[in-house]
Design a protein around this motif. Structure first.
Motif, PDB file in Angstrom:
ATOM      1  N   ASP A  65       0.976  -1.292   0.103  1.00 30.61           N
ATOM      2  CA  ASP A  65       0.018  -0.082   0.043  1.00 30.61           C
ATOM      3  C   ASP A  65       0.952   1.185  -0.088  1.00 30.61           C
ATOM      4  N   TRP A  66       2.194   1.148  -0.569  1.00 30.30           N
ATOM      5  CA  TRP A  66       3.186   2.305  -0.628  1.00 30.30           C
ATOM      6  C   TRP A  66       3.187   2.478  -2.020  1.00 30.30           C
ATOM      7  N   GLU A  67       3.481   3.512  -2.287  1.00 32.02           N
ATOM      8  CA  GLU A  67       3.752   3.895  -3.661  1.00 32.02           C
ATOM      9  C   GLU A  67       5.422   4.081  -4.045  1.00 32.02           C
ATOM     10  N   ARG A  97       6.874   5.857  -0.463  1.00 33.36           N
ATOM     11  CA  ARG A  97       6.153   6.746   0.214  1.00 33.36           C
ATOM     12  C   ARG A  97       4.353   5.949   0.763  1.00 33.36           C
ATOM     13  N   GLU A  98       4.161   6.090   1.962  1.00 37.11           N
ATOM     14  CA  GLU A  98       2.902   5.391   2.440  1.00 37.11           C
ATOM     15  C   GLU A  98       1.736   6.320   1.553  1.00 37.11           C
ATOM     16  N   CYS A  99       0.918   5.507   1.076  1.00 42.45           N
ATOM     17  CA  CYS A  99      -0.391   6.172   0.413  1.00 42.45           C
ATOM     18  C   CYS A  99      -1.588   6.162   1.477  1.00 42.45           C
ATOM     19  N   GLY A 100      -2.560   6.821   1.018  1.00 45.02           N
ATOM     20  CA  GLY A 100      -3.826   7.047   1.850  1.00 45.02           C
ATOM     21  C   GLY A 100      -3.666   8.517   2.525  1.00 45.02           C
ATOM     22  N   ASP A 101      -4.911   8.436   3.414  1.00 44.39           N
ATOM     23  CA  ASP A 101      -5.317   9.842   4.073  1.00 44.39           C
ATOM     24  C   ASP A 101      -4.430   9.674   5.755  1.00 44.39           C
ATOM     25  N   PRO A 105       2.821  10.434   6.443  1.00 47.60           N
ATOM     26  CA  PRO A 105       3.124   9.217   5.728  1.00 47.60           C
ATOM     27  C   PRO A 105       4.614   8.748   5.975  1.00 47.60           C
TER      28      PRO A 105
END
Length: 215
Positions: A65-67, A97-101, A105
């Motif tokens: 779930d990271w980009e 980098r961690e994604c999401g709200d 991150p």
């Protein structure tokens, strides 16, 4: 009179039972997660992907779930936020980098630097600006099965862990947070950083990956 006392004791006992039941209910509400409540995956619960870059000759596992952000060459004047743009002396740079709200991150960065003078590990490390070295934190280490250096820098309001591995024609520099009081999920991120570092590999290319033996 005896019957009255008995009735009073029974009423008191029932009242105490009601209070106890209410207390148990409160504890259960606090202790038991709500259905559908988000929880941060850790350890084996987390899904991992493998990033391989033949050109940079490196491989590493990272959270699914990271980009992945690969730096690009600077095309014109002006400044652009790093690590999307390669800085001077960098041959390659990639960040995870961690994604999401999320409030803060997770971030893990790898730089591949030129080593045109075939400097040794100690000599290359000494070429860094170490004015912000944290409490004599430098030590000899091992990265990807090779001798390396690791140290901690003080960066404004956080501590950054860095690793350095050197070959005859290039150096690999890894950075991630060692401690960050602004990051509410830091313990989880630290587990991710440690796992990523343990999976890092240098892809061998015949004749290009000899250990650095220079001055």
């Amino acid at each position: 009179m005896v019957e009255l006392n008995t009735l009073l004791r029974r009423a008191f006992a029932l009242a105490m039972l009601d209070k106890f039941a209410a207390l148990v209910a409160i504890v259960l509400v606090i202790a038991v997660p709500r259905a559908g409540a988000a929880t941060e995956p850790t350890g084996q619960e987390r899904a991992w992907l493998i990033h391989t870059d033949p050109e940079a000759r490196l491989e590493i596992s990272y959270p699914a779930d990271w980009e992945v952000i690969v730096a690009e060459q600077r095309l014109g004047p002006g400044t652009t936020w790093s690590p999307l743009i390669l800085d001077e002396g960098e041959l390659f740079k990639v960040a995870f980098r961690e994604c999401g709200d999320v409030r803060w991150p997770g971030w893990y960065e790898i730089r591949v630097l030129a080593n045109n003078d075939s400097l040794s590990l100690d000599a290359y490390w000494a070429s860094f600006d170490l004015s912000d070295l944290w409490d004599r934190s430098d030590s000899d280490s091992n990265l990807a099965g090779r001798p390396s250096k690791t140290w901690i820098r003080w960066r404004h309001d956080s501590l950054v862990r860095e690793h350095l591995l050197v070959t005859s024609n290039r150096a690999i520099h890894i950075l991630y947070d060692e401690h960050n009081s602004n990051d509410p999920a830091f313990e989880n991120h630290q587990e991710v950083y440690e796992h990523m570092t343990s999976t890092f590999k240098v892809l061998l290319v015949t004749g290009l990956e000899a250990p650095a033996t220079g001055r």
